[in-house]
Write a protein that holds these residues in place. Structure first.
Motif, PDB file in Angstrom:
ATOM      1  N   TYR A  15       1.047   6.549  -6.931  1.00 36.84           N
ATOM      2  CA  TYR A  15       0.237   6.268  -5.748  1.00 36.84           C
ATOM      3  C   TYR A  15      -0.454   4.901  -5.879  1.00 36.84           C
ATOM      4  O   TYR A  15      -0.443   4.086  -4.954  1.00 36.84           O
ATOM      5  N   SER A  26      -1.049  -7.290   2.060  1.00 37.05           N
ATOM      6  CA  SER A  26      -1.950  -7.540   3.191  1.00 37.05           C
ATOM      7  C   SER A  26      -2.855  -8.749   2.940  1.00 37.05           C
ATOM      8  O   SER A  26      -3.319  -9.376   3.867  1.00 37.05           O
ATOM      9  N   GLY A  27      -3.101  -9.091   1.667  1.00 39.44           N
ATOM     10  CA  GLY A  27      -3.866 -10.290   1.346  1.00 39.44           C
ATOM     11  C   GLY A  27      -5.367 -10.106   1.478  1.00 39.44           C
ATOM     12  O   GLY A  27      -5.843  -9.180   2.125  1.00 39.44           O
ATOM     13  N   GLY A  28      -6.103 -11.019   0.852  1.00 37.84           N
ATOM     14  CA  GLY A  28      -7.567 -11.000   0.957  1.00 37.84           C
ATOM     15  C   GLY A  28      -8.236 -10.214  -0.145  1.00 37.84           C
ATOM     16  O   GLY A  28      -9.195 -10.673  -0.759  1.00 37.84           O
ATOM     17  N   ALA A  29      -7.743  -9.013  -0.420  1.00 35.23           N
ATOM     18  CA  ALA A  29      -8.347  -8.159  -1.440  1.00 35.23           C
ATOM     19  C   ALA A  29      -7.610  -8.317  -2.768  1.00 35.23           C
ATOM     20  O   ALA A  29      -6.468  -8.770  -2.802  1.00 35.23           O
ATOM     21  N   ASP A  30      -8.308  -7.938  -3.855  1.00 32.93           N
ATOM     22  CA  ASP A  30      -7.705  -8.001  -5.185  1.00 32.93           C
ATOM     23  C   ASP A  30      -7.005  -6.658  -5.459  1.00 32.93           C
ATOM     24  O   ASP A  30      -7.680  -5.634  -5.601  1.00 32.93           O
ATOM     25  N   GLU A  33      -8.246  -4.672  -8.470  1.00 33.14           N
ATOM     26  CA  GLU A  33      -9.605  -4.134  -8.279  1.00 33.14           C
ATOM     27  C   GLU A  33      -9.553  -2.877  -7.403  1.00 33.14           C
ATOM     28  O   GLU A  33     -10.190  -1.872  -7.718  1.00 33.14           O
ATOM     29  N   VAL A  34      -8.749  -2.950  -6.342  1.00 37.35           N
ATOM     30  CA  VAL A  34      -8.642  -1.800  -5.432  1.00 37.35           C
ATOM     31  C   VAL A  34      -8.037  -0.604  -6.170  1.00 37.35           C
ATOM     32  O   VAL A  34      -8.499   0.531  -6.022  1.00 37.35           O
ATOM     33  N   ASP A  37     -10.664   0.862  -8.347  1.00 41.14           N
ATOM     34  CA  ASP A  37     -11.653   1.578  -7.525  1.00 41.14           C
ATOM     35  C   ASP A  37     -11.114   2.939  -7.096  1.00 41.14           C
ATOM     36  O   ASP A  37     -11.832   3.945  -7.126  1.00 41.14           O
ATOM     37  N   LEU A  38      -9.847   2.941  -6.678  1.00 40.72           N
ATOM     38  CA  LEU A  38      -9.244   4.204  -6.218  1.00 40.72           C
ATOM     39  C   LEU A  38      -9.122   5.189  -7.381  1.00 40.72           C
ATOM     40  O   LEU A  38      -9.364   6.388  -7.224  1.00 40.72           O
ATOM     41  N   ARG A  40     -11.053   5.337  -9.970  1.00 38.91           N
ATOM     42  CA  ARG A  40     -12.415   5.816 -10.230  1.00 38.91           C
ATOM     43  C   ARG A  40     -12.807   6.872  -9.190  1.00 38.91           C
ATOM     44  O   ARG A  40     -13.422   7.877  -9.522  1.00 38.91           O
ATOM     45  N   HIS A  41     -12.393   6.608  -7.955  1.00 40.07           N
ATOM     46  CA  HIS A  41     -12.723   7.549  -6.880  1.00 40.07           C
ATOM     47  C   HIS A  41     -12.057   8.910  -7.107  1.00 40.07           C
ATOM     48  O   HIS A  41     -12.689   9.963  -6.965  1.00 40.07           O
ATOM     49  N   GLU A  43     -11.091  10.118  -9.946  1.00 39.38           N
ATOM     50  CA  GLU A  43     -11.747  10.746 -11.104  1.00 39.38           C
ATOM     51  C   GLU A  43     -13.087  11.362 -10.702  1.00 39.38           C
ATOM     52  O   GLU A  43     -13.462  12.429 -11.188  1.00 39.38           O
ATOM     53  N   GLU A  44     -13.763  10.677  -9.797  1.00 40.35           N
ATOM     54  CA  GLU A  44     -15.056  11.189  -9.331  1.00 40.35           C
ATOM     55  C   GLU A  44     -14.878  12.482  -8.526  1.00 40.35           C
ATOM     56  O   GLU A  44     -15.652  13.435  -8.674  1.00 40.35           O
ATOM     57  N   ILE A  66      -7.590  10.457   0.672  1.00 39.83           N
ATOM     58  CA  ILE A  66      -7.892   9.025   0.538  1.00 39.83           C
ATOM     59  C   ILE A  66      -7.157   8.229   1.607  1.00 39.83           C
ATOM     60  O   ILE A  66      -7.653   7.257   2.146  1.00 39.83           O
TER      61      ILE A  66
END
Lengths: 220, 114
Positions: A15, A26-30, A33-34, A37-38, A40-41, A43-44, A66
């Motif tokens: 995934y 899509s560009g713009g975001a790292d 990092e995403v 973050d996902l 971590r989410h 796991e949370e 998600i």
């Protein structure tokens, strides 16, 4: 602390990989990092659910909340053999288009212009400057199509399709002309020719070539 | 509802998502999970985690928000987001622009219109 089954881990990694590809495109975001973050989410979410064992089903359920990434957007890893095959197919398609669509017609037209062999033996295939323009249109249109297809992601412009269509008409005309002279079973051959997609073969070849080049270029 | 209306809603959501994130982070730090739950509760926003995290990353790359990791006793480390000075300035400008736009759009609304 929850224990993850191997299929659960695999599902999450798959995934995140798909998502990374999507975010990267899509560009713009790292993308890294995403993905972190996902992870971590997820796991949370699992910590909140207090699951002793995390299964594939659990991961799928969380991932669907998600926002699932469509399967077709999976950037499939390309094996070296497949990459080599694609490179060979690309070279073959490119070479065929250049040889049969550009070089051979140019040689044929030039040969006739300089030697007038066909004119002296059978009939004049280029009786006027307009016929010459039409005869040159086929290799020219093929050359432009070849150039356009070499750039990955490049869509052939409308005028190029029209030029190729006109070139198909010209080549079909000359094929019929010579076919009538040389082919014993010309009627049957012409029927097969016109009913099949042969007259627009170079358009298909262009498209196929463009696809091969694009796929090869997309290989990491 | 018509396809046109559905598409319009998508466009409006796209336009205000970043503003909503900046507003949620105005004057208070928040971690990703908490932020998702807050924004998911906003009616009509229909925000999922899959949409939020790329937006947060984009805002961070643009320098409008900053992030820091903090260990948590309840689970994995939490990533706290907060507005940067540039983010706050941008939020003020966005709020002002949207207010003006809303006002203008409202002035066009006829009494009969529902």
């Amino acid at each position: 602390m929850s224990n993850w089954t191997s299929s659960a881990l695999q599902t999450l990694e798959s995934y995140l990989r798909r998502n990374r590809g999507l975010v990267g495109a899509s560009g713009g975001a790292d993308p890294d990092e995403v993905a972190a973050d996902l992870r971590r989410h997820v796991e949370e979410e699992i910590a909140a659910l207090q699951l002793p064992v995390v299964t594939e089903k659990d991961v799928r359920r969380i991932v669907s909340q998600i926002g699932p990434v469509p399967e077709e957007e999976v950037p499939m890893p390309v094996e070296p053999e497949r990459k080599r095959d694609l490179a060979i197919a690309s070279s073959l398609a490119s070479g065929s288009l250049l040889l049969f669509g550009v070089i051979l017609p140019v040689l044929t037209v030039s040969f006739e212009l300089f030697t007038r062999l066909c004119s002296s033996l059978l009939f004049d295939p280029i009786p006027s400057p307009l016929h010459l323009v039409l005869a040159v249109l086929a290799p020219l249109a093929n050359f432009l199509a070849w150039q356009s297809a070499r750039s990955p992601g490049n869509k052939a412009p409308r005028w190029l399709w029209l030029a190729n269509g006109a070139a198909c008409g010209v080549t079909l005309f000359y094929t019929v002309l010579f076919g009538r002279l040389f082919c014993r079973y010309r009627d049957r051959l012409l029927w097969v020719w016109s009913s099949a997609a042969l007259p627009i073969a170079d358009v298909f070849l262009h498209d196929a070539f463009a696809n091969v080049v694009e796929t090869a270029a997309a290989c990491p | 509802m018509s396809e046109f209306f559905d598409n319009w809603i998508i466009q409006v959501r796209k336009g205000v998502l970043e503003l909503c994130i900046l507003r949620a982070l105005d004057d208070q730090e928040s971690y990703g999970y908490e932020l998702v739950k807050t924004l998911a509760a906003v009616p009509g926003l229909s925000l999922t985690e899959g949409t939020l995290y790329p937006l947060l990353s984009r805002l961070r790359v643009a320098g409008l928000i900053s992030a820091r990791l903090e260990e948590s006793a309840e689970g994995p480390a939490r990533k706290y987001y907060s507005l940067t000075r540039e983010g706050r300035r941008t939020l003020v400008a966005m709020n002002e622009f949207l207010d003006k736009l809303n006002e203008g759009a409202r002035s066009l609304r006829r009494p009969m219109a529902v």
